[in-house]
Design an enzyme around this catalytic site. Structure first.
Site, short mmCIF file in Angstrom:
data_model
loop_
_atom_site.label_atom_id
_atom_site.label_comp_id
_atom_site.label_asym_id
_atom_site.label_seq_id
_atom_site.Cartn_x
_atom_site.Cartn_y
_atom_site.Cartn_z
N CYS A 74 32.01 6.33 27.01
CA CYS A 74 31.60 7.56 26.28
C CYS A 74 30.51 8.02 27.37
CB CYS A 74 30.70 6.93 25.10
SG CYS A 74 29.43 8.07 24.08
N CYS A 185 33.41 14.71 27.99
CA CYS A 185 33.02 13.79 27.00
C CYS A 185 34.57 13.23 26.78
CB CYS A 185 32.96 14.82 25.82
SG CYS A 185 33.14 13.91 24.03
N1 DGL Z 1 33.06 10.47 23.56
C1 DGL Z 1 31.75 10.96 23.62
C2 DGL Z 1 31.42 11.20 25.13
O1 DGL Z 1 31.87 10.80 25.92
C3 DGL Z 1 30.74 10.95 22.70
C4 DGL Z 1 31.11 11.99 21.85
C5 DGL Z 1 29.94 12.22 20.61
O2 DGL Z 1 29.91 11.00 19.99
O3 DGL Z 1 29.37 13.20 20.40
O4 DGL Z 1 30.09 11.97 25.12
#
Ligand code: DGL
Length: 289
Positions: A74, A185
């Site tokens: 993430c 993301c």
């Molecule tokens: N998948 C996540 C990222 O790479 C987070 C997305 C979220 O929860 O806002 O930032």
């Protein structure tokens, strides 16, 4: 920690499956524990301290469940939690960050769109990453992808609403000359088919899943933690969600052969600032960058 122990992987939700898929492809003999913190997703509109505390809580939970190393799948949790996670325990912690470096290398016009969460884009880590490249003359057009994660968490990767958000975010990048788009993301790789359908090959898309898997491999080798490669034996996989197990299950079934049943778990907060500081409702008001 034995080298055949599992590797912990987490994200705010199902986005980290895009990284897990790359890890599974490169290191099929490694066992994996995946946590989707869906109860608190999206992280991208949360305060910095909240994201750090959730990262610590999940990191500790994974360690208590036997993980030998951690992949923070993430960008948002890496931006706000990776330093605390590394300080918390002496174990290998591999984070993800928007692929600014590969984008700078691939862009011929030097104009690069960056789509990431608001929390990633406002972080000091991201500012420092960007500064290293703007110094070399590239232009980065940074856009918070507000609303996209909610759609993806609901299993929607191509509805008219998603297409409208993509147009709203990407059209201005194209009109300013962008030839490359960083998917900053881990949820966004699931939008690649929709982006390709709407924008064709106008943009080179940068996703770092495979690079993270290679980084993890190097780190395990350095720390002498690689699981033994036994002929035709693949590592085990366990999937956990702090809410909304069905969404994770649906995406896992789509992406992974023989995906296991998702288990719902509660992961308590116990970061350094104590549980009281996390006494926040799951849906906080949107904060602007
Ligand atoms: N998948 C996540 C990222 O790479 C987070 C997305 C979220 O929860 O806002 O930032």
């Amino acid at each position: 920690m034995p080298s055949n122990a599992p590797i912990g992987v987490f994200d705010s939700g199902l986005g980290g499956l895009s990284v897990l898929q790359a890890v599974r492809a490169l290191l099929p003999h490694e066992s994996l524990l995946y946590v989707a913190d869906s109860h608190f997703a999206p992280y991208g509109e949360r305060p910095d301290a909240f994201i750090e505390q959730r990262s610590l809580a999940i990191g500790r939970w994974l360690r208590e469940h036997g993980a030998k190393a951690l992949v923070v799948a993430c960008n948002t949790a890496t931006a706000h939690g990776v330093a605390a996670l590394r300080a918390d325990a002496p174990w290998p912690v591999v984070g993800v960050e928007p692929g600014i470096k590969p984008a700078a290398a691939s862009s011929t016009r030097g104009v690069i769109g960056v789509l990431a969460t608001a929390a990633t884009l406002r972080s000091t880590r991201f500012a420092e990453l960007l500064a290293r490249h703007t110094a070399q003359g590239q232009r980065f057009l940074c856009q918070p992808g507000r609303g996209l994660v909610e759609h993806i968490e609901a299993g929607d990767v191509d509805s008219p609403e998603v297409m409208a958000l993509l147009e709203q975010f990407i059209d201005p990048m194209l009109s300013q000359g962008a030839d490359t788009l960083v998917l900053g993301c881990t949820h966004y790789p699931f939008l690649i088919p929709a982006i390709r359908r709407r924008f064709g090959t106008a943009l080179t898309l940068i996703d770092t899943g495979a690079a993270i898997a290679r980084q993890l491999q190097r780190r395990l080798e350095t720390d002498d933690l690689s699981a033994p490669r036994l002929l035709n034996a693949s590592g085990s996989l366990q999937l956990f969600a702090t809410a909304n197990a069905t969404a994770l299950q649906t995406m896992a079934d789509r992406l992974l052969p023989n995906a296991p049943r998702v288990q719902t778990v509660e992961i308590a907060d116990f970061g350094p600032r104590g549980p009281a500081s996390l006494d926040l409702p799951p849906n906080l008001p949107i904060i602007s960058v």
